[in-house]
Motif scaffolding. Structure first.
Motif, PDB file in Angstrom:
ATOM      1  N   TYR A   1       0.638  -1.098   0.262  1.00  0.00           N
ATOM      2  CA  TYR A   1       0.016   0.083   0.298  1.00  0.00           C
ATOM      3  C   TYR A   1       1.128   1.369  -0.327  1.00  0.00           C
ATOM      4  N   GLY A   2       2.007   1.121   1.163  1.00  0.00           N
ATOM      5  CA  GLY A   2       2.571   2.442   0.957  1.00  0.00           C
ATOM      6  C   GLY A   2       3.297   3.031  -0.627  1.00  0.00           C
ATOM      7  N   ILE A   3       4.128   1.584  -0.989  1.00  0.00           N
ATOM      8  CA  ILE A   3       5.136   1.633  -1.825  1.00  0.00           C
ATOM      9  C   ILE A   3       4.120   2.584  -3.187  1.00  0.00           C
ATOM     10  N   VAL A   4       2.823   1.928  -3.427  1.00  0.00           N
ATOM     11  CA  VAL A   4       1.892   2.245  -4.770  1.00  0.00           C
ATOM     12  C   VAL A   4       1.446   3.482  -4.214  1.00  0.00           C
ATOM     13  N   LYS A   5       1.135   4.362  -2.847  1.00  0.00           N
ATOM     14  CA  LYS A   5       0.549   5.277  -2.841  1.00  0.00           C
ATOM     15  C   LYS A   5       2.062   6.178  -3.197  1.00  0.00           C
ATOM     16  N   GLN A   6       3.356   5.531  -2.379  1.00  0.00           N
ATOM     17  CA  GLN A   6       4.011   7.079  -2.468  1.00  0.00           C
ATOM     18  C   GLN A   6       4.757   6.650  -4.534  1.00  0.00           C
ATOM     19  N   SER A   7       4.187   5.335  -4.947  1.00  0.00           N
ATOM     20  CA  SER A   7       4.625   5.998  -6.537  1.00  0.00           C
ATOM     21  C   SER A   7       3.558   6.968  -7.281  1.00  0.00           C
ATOM     22  N   GLY A   8       2.649   7.136  -6.426  1.00  0.00           N
ATOM     23  CA  GLY A   8       1.831   8.082  -7.541  1.00  0.00           C
ATOM     24  C   GLY A   8       0.863   7.945  -7.438  1.00  0.00           C
ATOM     25  N   GLY A   9       0.170   6.077  -7.009  1.00  0.00           N
ATOM     26  CA  GLY A   9      -0.707   5.092  -8.373  1.00  0.00           C
ATOM     27  C   GLY A   9      -1.712   4.505  -6.573  1.00  0.00           C
ATOM     28  N   TYR A  10      -2.603   3.374  -7.095  1.00  0.00           N
ATOM     29  CA  TYR A  10      -3.606   3.362  -6.587  1.00  0.00           C
ATOM     30  C   TYR A  10      -3.829   1.999  -6.235  1.00  0.00           C
ATOM     31  N   ILE A  11      -4.329   1.574  -5.183  1.00  0.00           N
ATOM     32  CA  ILE A  11      -4.841   0.372  -4.723  1.00  0.00           C
ATOM     33  C   ILE A  11      -5.734  -0.474  -4.860  1.00  0.00           C
ATOM     34  N   TYR A  12      -6.189  -1.328  -4.402  1.00  0.00           N
ATOM     35  CA  TYR A  12      -8.177  -1.742  -4.687  1.00  0.00           C
ATOM     36  C   TYR A  12      -8.227  -3.310  -4.647  1.00  0.00           C
ATOM     37  N   VAL A  13      -9.063  -3.650  -3.523  1.00  0.00           N
ATOM     38  CA  VAL A  13      -9.121  -5.371  -3.123  1.00  0.00           C
ATOM     39  C   VAL A  13     -10.256  -5.567  -3.524  1.00  0.00           C
ATOM     40  N   TYR A  14     -10.556  -6.486  -5.245  1.00  0.00           N
ATOM     41  CA  TYR A  14     -12.155  -7.314  -5.060  1.00  0.00           C
ATOM     42  C   TYR A  14     -11.911  -8.484  -3.750  1.00  0.00           C
ATOM     43  N   SER A  15     -12.696  -9.034  -3.252  1.00  0.00           N
ATOM     44  CA  SER A  15     -12.936 -10.377  -3.021  1.00  0.00           C
ATOM     45  C   SER A  15     -13.972 -10.685  -2.044  1.00  0.00           C
ATOM     46  N   GLU A  16     -14.653 -11.670  -2.378  1.00  0.00           N
ATOM     47  CA  GLU A  16     -15.384 -12.016  -0.832  1.00  0.00           C
ATOM     48  C   GLU A  16     -15.060 -13.787  -0.685  1.00  0.00           C
ATOM     49  N   PRO A  17     -15.300 -13.987   0.385  1.00  0.00           N
ATOM     50  CA  PRO A  17     -14.801 -15.572   1.024  1.00  0.00           C
ATOM     51  C   PRO A  17     -15.330 -16.341  -0.489  1.00  0.00           C
ATOM     52  N   GLY A  18     -14.375 -17.224  -0.107  1.00  0.00           N
ATOM     53  CA  GLY A  18     -14.312 -18.688  -1.340  1.00  0.00           C
ATOM     54  C   GLY A  18     -13.846 -18.100  -2.687  1.00  0.00           C
ATOM     55  N   MET A  19     -14.266 -16.848  -3.298  1.00  0.00           N
ATOM     56  CA  MET A  19     -14.481 -16.085  -4.748  1.00  0.00           C
ATOM     57  C   MET A  19     -12.746 -15.830  -4.722  1.00  0.00           C
ATOM     58  N   GLY A  20     -11.774 -16.206  -4.090  1.00  0.00           N
ATOM     59  CA  GLY A  20     -10.096 -15.229  -4.194  1.00  0.00           C
ATOM     60  C   GLY A  20     -10.625 -13.669  -4.171  1.00  0.00           C
ATOM     61  N   ALA A  21      -9.590 -13.479  -4.355  1.00  0.00           N
ATOM     62  CA  ALA A  21      -9.332 -11.956  -3.992  1.00  0.00           C
ATOM     63  C   ALA A  21      -8.309 -11.745  -5.539  1.00  0.00           C
ATOM     64  N   THR A  22      -8.651 -10.552  -5.420  1.00  0.00           N
ATOM     65  CA  THR A  22      -8.382  -9.718  -6.704  1.00  0.00           C
ATOM     66  C   THR A  22      -8.027  -8.542  -6.146  1.00  0.00           C
ATOM     67  N   PHE A  23      -6.491  -7.966  -6.566  1.00  0.00           N
ATOM     68  CA  PHE A  23      -5.934  -6.800  -6.550  1.00  0.00           C
ATOM     69  C   PHE A  23      -5.370  -6.200  -7.611  1.00  0.00           C
ATOM     70  N   LYS A  24      -6.061  -4.927  -7.689  1.00  0.00           N
ATOM     71  CA  LYS A  24      -5.679  -4.180  -9.181  1.00  0.00           C
ATOM     72  C   LYS A  24      -4.958  -2.376  -8.564  1.00  0.00           C
ATOM     73  N   ILE A  25      -3.651  -2.169  -9.542  1.00  0.00           N
ATOM     74  CA  ILE A  25      -2.621  -1.504  -9.012  1.00  0.00           C
ATOM     75  C   ILE A  25      -3.266  -0.617 -10.307  1.00  0.00           C
ATOM     76  N   TYR A  26      -3.344   0.538  -9.928  1.00  0.00           N
ATOM     77  CA  TYR A  26      -3.315   1.513 -10.805  1.00  0.00           C
ATOM     78  C   TYR A  26      -1.837   2.992 -10.353  1.00  0.00           C
ATOM     79  N   LEU A  27      -0.908   2.878 -12.072  1.00  0.00           N
ATOM     80  CA  LEU A  27       0.367   3.821 -11.706  1.00  0.00           C
ATOM     81  C   LEU A  27      -0.035   4.199 -12.786  1.00  0.00           C
ATOM     82  N   PRO A  28       0.878   6.127 -13.181  1.00  0.00           N
ATOM     83  CA  PRO A  28       0.707   7.194 -13.809  1.00  0.00           C
ATOM     84  C   PRO A  28       1.338   6.584 -15.332  1.00  0.00           C
ATOM     85  N   ARG A  29       0.123   6.611 -16.189  1.00  0.00           N
ATOM     86  CA  ARG A  29       1.220   6.133 -17.536  1.00  0.00           C
ATOM     87  C   ARG A  29       2.632   7.363 -17.925  1.00  0.00           C
ATOM     88  N   ILE A  30       3.595   7.415 -17.964  1.00  0.00           N
ATOM     89  CA  ILE A  30       4.061   8.475 -19.215  1.00  0.00           C
ATOM     90  C   ILE A  30       4.935   8.152 -20.002  1.00  0.00           C
TER      91      ILE A  30
END
Length: 843
Positions: free
Chosen positions: A676-705
């Motif tokens: 979380y700290g590295i993504v935020k300090q890199s100017g990005g955003y991180i979100y997690v999508y998960s439900e019990p028994g359905m696994g987890a997905t972490f999506k990280i958005y970093l500014p494109r240059i």
């Protein structure tokens, strides 16, 4: 005797004849005097031989004042010439002569007469003169003149009436007042002479005169479209006050400047006669009709009468046109109002409705029919029970019933409707009573607003507020963790460097050597822990580079497979045209490893770990649903697993430091917080999508240059030495002493300072060249960045190396280290310090 007697008899007879002639002449003159016609006779020289009394009387003279005289003695010379010319014509031509002429009496009075003259001859046949008889036709001429004048008056009156009748026809033939003006001007010119004509309208509310029509000569400021205030000295003010026409010509024009300065433009245009007649309709002056000409004294009392008469004629038409204009304006205003009303109803997103007392639609707009999903034909007569469930129908009935009983409107009550397609929508309604002219209730009207999206947004807002609260909590925890890590780093720097120096002085067989090596390993482990804390708190300094995430992931492939184990399948779906990002490569590797480890622990019986990259654009719609996100182009890194998933409670705390769901001793709780700290300090955003028994997905958005990749630089592998002069600035005394000791051990000349001010003094007192400034970033009073900028003005060739456990200096607050700046992260080893110093000096 006989002869004498004969002569006597002859003489007697002659006397008797003369007596008889005289008697006859006397009789003749008496007879002539009794004749009323003037009679005269004169010789061939024009001398009057005789006349009767009527002739002398018509001249106002006595007979003796005429006899023996000529016409030049009894008539003016010009008239006498005419008489004499006529006489000569008669002498020449002979016969008779009849003609009309004037006689001017001695008192100057004129008489009209008919001369009937003839020549007479003497006994010897020679021309004797002229005898004339006249008839006084003065009274007859007067009568004829009166009759002629009367006939002319009758003719003019007939012509006037015909023109006025035509004007009346023109006025009544059309409601288009412009046509009336034009035809009126053409027709009225047959009655009244003018060079110009003006029709003006009086607006009492505005106290102004508006010029609506002008024909002929144009007067400046009095043309169509012009207006003037009704002020003192204007024709309008006079006419309104006197309620009569203004008639000015001749000498009165000289007084315009004094009495009517408002008419000066007419005088300036050469106008010498004018009539301004009021236009009166129903005892109200509605305007002014003006006639004017350059001809002096052009108008008579009859012209004034005619002007007033035609003004009265056209006044009614003008009044009607004004009423018609007002009516048209009212109708247009009503039309526009209705159009606005229809336009508003047609274009507002809210639904508008009118229903009868039973709740059946009688009127509605397009928005409402679309909201309910029915066609316009289906909407007519539709009852609320047909588009609501039982509970909502009962609620609507109760509210409408209350409005009916109290007469008070109900505003913004919520209900749920059911569209024709079965979809449910949340709505907000208002309702008020409709009454007829007798104030009897006949129905209801109101507004229906679809608040489904608002309800959804309110729900999302609650979630966003929770996100914000969570982010604020994470920020507070991060500040605490960063502060602890910073202070801990300074202590670790001392412990680690001192243990390394001690190891240099100990022999291989020394029993203390093993203990110092244990201390060294412990400080390394502690340094890793503080690095994770700094990563979470976003206070570690990142060496940012332009990176291709696809290359980074490919290079980590073998290592990741070893980390996750053989029972977990690793799948990489990497976009071929992936853009670049600016990140710290080492920190980004840490992010991927930590996510992979987290996924491995969530799949104890195996599964699939998927890493994906993609180019994405976050629009305003996405931004509105995510706190702190800016719209733009991003690189999305997605890490998904098929593990056990997370509950909402765990998902809310997943990035908190030291929070873990693992057994005691199997996790520090810093893995995901570090991500979380590295993504935020890199100017990005991180979100997690998960439900019990359905696994987890972490999506990280970093500014494109859009920048080129940077090449890797490697430093020397051995501990270098040098003889250059180095200025060391560090506010922590023990850390500063240790750094100075290491550098001097490597052969460098070292100047030390505790603060920026002390560094200035040391630099000023040093005569030689200072090759390197080694300074802490955060210090009391002055930052290392500010110090370096000021000292470089004295020592422009001096190199600069920054060091810090963390910094909230503006240079690094957002994790940005400018290109060309050199940095060392605390705690560092003696070898790292020696190599970094040599590397910077050799640049």
């Amino acid at each position: 005797i006989a002869g004498a007697i004969a002569n006597a008899l002859l003489f007697r007879r002659h006397e008797e004849a003369e007596i008889k002639i005289k008697e006859q002449l006397n009789f003749l003159w008496v007879l002539l005097d009794t004749i009323p016609n003037p009679i005269f006779y004169k010789d061939s020289q024009g001398k009057y031989l005789g006349c009767n009394r009527a002739w002398s009387e018509i001249h106002g003279l006595q007979p003796e004042e005429i006899i023996g005289k000529t016409v030049y003695d009894i008539a003016p010379a010009k008239l006498a010439d005419i008489y004499r010319q006529k006489d000569e014509e008669l002498f020449k031509n002979g016969g008779k002569q009849i003609y009309e002429a004037k006689i001017i009496r001695a008192d100057g009075q004129e008489r009209e007469v008919i001369f009937n003259k003839a020549v007479f001859y003497k006994a010897d046949g020679s021309l004797g003169g002229i005898v004339g008889i006249t008839t006084d036709i003065t009274e007859r001429k007067k009568t004829e003149a009166v009759l002629k004048r009367k006939e002319e008056e009758v003719r003019l009156l007939a012509r006037e009436n015909n023109i006025l009748a035509e004007i009346a026809r023109i006025i009544s033939s059309t409601l288009k007042i412009e046509e009336v003006y034009e035809n009126f001007a053409n027709e009225v010119q047959k009655l009244i002479l003018f060079d110009g004509l003006i029709v003006s309208i009086i607006n009492e509310k505005e106290n102004k005169v508006y010029f609506r029509y002008s024909a002929g000569l144009q007067i400046p400021g009095r043309m169509i479209g012009d207006s003037l205030p009704i002020a003192e000295g204007t024709a309008a003010a006079y006419i309104l006050q006197k309620r009569s026409a203004l008639f000015i010509q001749g000498e009165a024009l000289a007084e315009i400047a004094d009495h009517f300065p408002g008419l000066l433009p007419f005088k300036g245009a050469g106008i010498r006669s004018l009539i301004m007649a009021p236009l009166v309709s129903q005892d109200k002056i509605v305007g002014i009709l003006g006639f004017f000409t350059k001809k002096a004294n052009a108008y008579s009392a009859n012209d004034l009468r005619l002007a007033e008469r035609v003004a009265n004629q056209i006044a009614g038409a003008i009044a009607n046109s004004l009423l018609f204009e007002d009516l048209k304006k009212s109708q247009e205003a009503l039309r526009q109002s209705e159009e606005r009303y229809r336009s508003i109803l047609a274009n507002i997103e809210d639904g508008y409705y009118e229903v009868d007392l039973a709740g059946n639609f009688t009127f509605f707009n397009e928005s409402l029919s679309q909201m309910l999903g029915y066609s316009k034909e289906e909407m007519v007569g539709l009852n609320n029970r047909q588009y609501t469930d039982e509970e909502n129908a009962r609620q609507i009935y109760q509210i409408f019933n209350r409005v009916y009983k109290t007469g008070l409107p109900a505003k913004q009550f919520e209900a749920e409707i059911i569209r024709k397609d079965g979809q449910k929508r949340n709505v907000e309604l208002s309702v008020s009573l409709i009454r007829n002219n007798a104030e009897k209730p006949i129905g209801f009207r109101g507004i229906v607003r679809d608040i489904t999206e608002r309800k959804k947004a309110e729900k999302e807002m609650v979630e966003l507020q929770e996100q914000l609260r969570q982010a604020q909590k994470m920020e507070a925890i991060g500040q605490l963790a960063g502060g602890i890590a910073h202070d801990f780093n300074n202590a670790l720097t001392l412990i680690r460097t001192c243990s390394q120096l001690a190891l240099l002085d100990l022999k291989e067989a020394d029993p203390l050597k093993e203990k110092f090596e244990m201390i060294n390993r412990a400080t390394e482990q502690s340094a890793n822990l503080t690095r994770q804390l700094l990563a979470f708190s976003r206070r570690q300094v990142m060496e940012l580079k332009v990176v291709d995430l696809n290359n980074l992931i490919r290079e980590m492939d073998k290592m990741l497979r070893r980390v996750i184990g053989e029972d977990i399948e690793l799948v990489n779906n990497l976009a071929e045209d992936l853009g670049r990002v600016r990140v710290d490569p080492g920190q980004m590797e840490q992010v991927i490893i930590n996510l992979a480890v987290n996924a491995r622990d969530a799949m104890p019986r195996g599964g699939r770990l998927t890493i994906e990259t993609a180019n994405v654009h976050l629009d305003q719609g996405y931004v509105n649903g995510h706190v702190g996100v800016n719209p733009g182009d991003y690189i999305r890194l997605t890490v998904s697993d098929t593990g056990v998933g997370m509950t909402p409670e765990v998902r809310r705390r997943i990035f908190e430091p030291f929070f873990t769901t693992k057994e005691k001793g199997k996790g520090t709780g810093l893995g995901l917080s570090t991500v979380y700290g590295i993504v935020k300090q890199s100017g990005g955003y991180i979100y997690v999508y998960s439900e019990p028994g359905m696994g987890a997905t972490f999506k990280i958005y970093l500014p494109r240059i859009d920048e080129e990749l940077e090449k890797e630089h490697t430093g020397p592998a051995e501990l270098p030495q040098g003889r250059e002069t180095i200025l060391v600035v560090e506010d922590e005394k023990d850390v500063r002493s240790l750094i100075v000791q290491i550098l001097r051990k490597q052969g460098y000349q070292v100047i030390e300072a505790e603060s920026g001010a002390e560094a200035f003094d040391a630099c000023a007192n040093h005569e030689g060249k200072i090759s390197l400034l080694l300074t802490d970033v955060v210090m009391p009073g002055m930052s290392g960045r500010e110090l370096a900028e000021k000292l470089l003005s004295w020592q422009p060739e001096m190199k600069v190396l920054y060091m810090s456990g963390y910094t909230d200096d503006a240079m690094i607050r957002y994790g940005v280290l400018e290109a060309g700046m050199n940095f060392m992260q605390k705690p560092f080893s003696m070898e790292a310090l020696a190599q970094k110093v040599r590397q910077v000096l050799d640049q």
